[in-house]
Design a protein around this motif. Structure first.
Motif, PDB file in Angstrom:
ATOM      1  N   ALA A  20      -7.291  17.575   5.375  1.00 24.62           N
ATOM      2  CA  ALA A  20      -6.706  18.842   5.848  1.00 24.62           C
ATOM      3  C   ALA A  20      -6.592  18.832   7.368  1.00 24.62           C
ATOM      4  CB  ALA A  20      -7.564  20.017   5.390  1.00 24.62           C
ATOM      5  N   THR A  21      -7.613  18.263   8.028  1.00 26.71           N
ATOM      6  CA  THR A  21      -7.610  18.185   9.494  1.00 26.71           C
ATOM      7  C   THR A  21      -6.499  17.249   9.979  1.00 26.71           C
ATOM      8  OG1 THR A  21      -9.979  18.616   9.552  1.00 26.71           O
ATOM      9  CG2 THR A  21      -9.027  17.563  11.505  1.00 26.71           C
ATOM     10  N   ARG A  23      -3.726  16.525   8.501  1.00 25.98           N
ATOM     11  CA  ARG A  23      -2.435  17.211   8.308  1.00 25.98           C
ATOM     12  C   ARG A  23      -2.194  18.240   9.416  1.00 25.98           C
ATOM     13  NH1 ARG A  23      -3.963  17.636   2.711  1.00 25.98           N
ATOM     14  NH2 ARG A  23      -2.813  16.095   1.519  1.00 25.98           N
ATOM     15  N   ARG A  24      -3.222  19.025   9.700  1.00 21.73           N
ATOM     16  CA  ARG A  24      -3.102  20.121  10.667  1.00 21.73           C
ATOM     17  C   ARG A  24      -2.849  19.578  12.075  1.00 21.73           C
ATOM     18  NH1 ARG A  24      -2.489  24.158  13.003  1.00 21.73           N
ATOM     19  NH2 ARG A  24      -3.602  26.133  12.911  1.00 21.73           N
ATOM     20  N   ALA A  27       0.623  18.262  12.283  1.00 19.46           N
ATOM     21  CA  ALA A  27       1.582  19.377  12.352  1.00 19.46           C
ATOM     22  C   ALA A  27       1.612  19.976  13.756  1.00 19.46           C
ATOM     23  CB  ALA A  27       1.210  20.452  11.329  1.00 19.46           C
ATOM     24  N   GLN A 223      -8.124  24.074   4.615  1.00 17.18           N
ATOM     25  CA  GLN A 223      -7.285  24.484   5.757  1.00 17.18           C
ATOM     26  C   GLN A 223      -8.060  25.390   6.708  1.00 17.18           C
ATOM     27  OE1 GLN A 223      -6.590  24.276   2.518  1.00 17.18           O
ATOM     28  NE2 GLN A 223      -4.557  25.076   2.127  1.00 17.18           N
ATOM     29  N   ALA A 226      -9.780  23.167   8.968  1.00 20.07           N
ATOM     30  CA  ALA A 226      -8.804  22.606   9.930  1.00 20.07           C
ATOM     31  C   ALA A 226      -8.409  23.645  10.976  1.00 20.07           C
ATOM     32  CB  ALA A 226      -7.577  22.095   9.181  1.00 20.07           C
ATOM     33  N   ASP A 227      -8.306  24.905  10.562  1.00 17.35           N
ATOM     34  CA  ASP A 227      -7.999  25.981  11.519  1.00 17.35           C
ATOM     35  C   ASP A 227      -9.090  26.083  12.585  1.00 17.35           C
ATOM     36  OD1 ASP A 227      -5.685  26.661  10.194  1.00 17.35           O
ATOM     37  OD2 ASP A 227      -6.560  28.377   9.142  1.00 17.35           O
ATOM     38  N   VAL A 230      -8.769  23.396  15.158  1.00 20.60           N
ATOM     39  CA  VAL A 230      -7.741  23.729  16.158  1.00 20.60           C
ATOM     40  C   VAL A 230      -8.272  24.758  17.152  1.00 20.60           C
ATOM     41  CG1 VAL A 230      -5.473  24.832  16.464  1.00 20.60           C
ATOM     42  CG2 VAL A 230      -5.786  23.059  14.731  1.00 20.60           C
TER      43      VAL A 230
END
Ligand code: NAD
Length: 254
Positions: A20-21, A23-24, A27, A223, A226-227, A230
């Motif tokens: 998930a990380t 991917r994030r 992105a 996610q 992952a948020d 960020v």
């Protein structure tokens, strides 16, 4: 830190929170290299995000040195490291067969704690050789993954809890030591997250695990981890701390 165009290393990036990380971060415009011992799955993930994949055992000095060097040669020295590789087998200190084999305890410490330090030392060395960036002169950010088991280890989690407690202790120490070089060190301690490990459990077990969380009453989404990665990367004041990501969960003894 501005994430776009930064080189990032994600250990355990082939699955769960690491995937998930990866991917994030991709992105958000980062160039992501996945370091995982599951080479086939790491390659699939890297293909999905247009990133790189390196077979790597985080617990092995030479394997990690090679993977970090290869990633740096391909995409430049990483300014982001997210340590997600880990294992969580359960065993009692004294089980039906007698005392836990010492090798079983060592294996968990080796991957979870020594593996985290192994990548931290290599990434830190590469980060401090880079030029400082932005108004604070930041060179890099390292994010580790502990667990709520670092604080409330359940029965059967002796090795896991000790390994994650070691990561929590390392966080302020490493942040202090690397502060003068413009490198931040943070740790996330997740509660119960819906990763392949947990999604393999029967539906009603997943339901009752979710119900044990005060709010929201469910498993955490990868996610959401992952948020938080960020948020940590983009907030320069976050340093030397472990953040629980658990919906106010406090694990019972068993
Ligand atoms: N899922 C949860 O509820 C939860 C809760 C708290 C903490 N955590 C921690 O989060 C991290 C990620 O867990 P997950 O649920 O995404 O697990 P996962 O099993 O889905 O992913 C872990 C990844 O790490 C890799 N890995 C394992 N040992 C390795 C090694 N020696 N070298 C390189 N790669 C290795 C695996 O191949 C896998 O791709 C772990 O450190 C785990 O302890 C998870």
């Amino acid at each position: 830190m501005d994430i776009a165009n930064q080189a990032a290393l994600v250990t355990g990036g082939a699955s769960g929170l690491g995937a998930a990380t990866a991917r994030r971060l991709a992105a958000a415009g980062a160039n992501v290299a996945i370091l995982d011992r599951d080479a086939a799955q790491a390659k699939r993930m890297a293909g999905e995000i247009d990133g790189l994949a390196y077979a790597c055992d985080v617990a092995d000095a030479a394997s990690a040195e090679q993977a970090v060097a290869q990633a740096a040669a391909a995409q430049g020295p990483a300014r982001i490291l997210v340590n997600c590789a880990g294992i969580g087998p359960a065993a009692r200190i004294v089980g039906r067969e007698g005392p836990m084999p010492l090798a079983d305890f060592e294996a968990v410490i080796r991957i979870n704690l020594i593996g985290t330090f192994n990548l931290l030392r290599l990434a830190a060395a590469a980060m401090i050789a880079t030029e400082p960036q932005g108004p604070d002169g930041e060179r890099g950010v390292i994010i580790n993954t502990a667990s709520v088991a670092a604080y409330e280890g359940q029965i059967g989690q002796a090795a896991y809890a000790a390994s994650k407690g070691g990561i929590v202790a390392l966080t302020i120490q490493a942040a202090r030591e690397l502060a003068a070089r413009g490198v931040r060190v943070m740790t996330i301690a997740p509660g119960i997250m819906a990763t392949p490990m947990l999604l393999g459990l029967p539906e009603q077990v997943q339901q009752s695990l979710g119900d044990s969380v005060p709010f929201p009453k469910r498993l955490g989404h990868p996610q959401e981890y992952a948020d938080l990665v960020v948020s940590i990367l983009t907030n320069p004041l976050l340093n030397g701390e472990t953040i629980r990501l658990d919906g106010a969960l406090r694990m019972p003894p068993r």
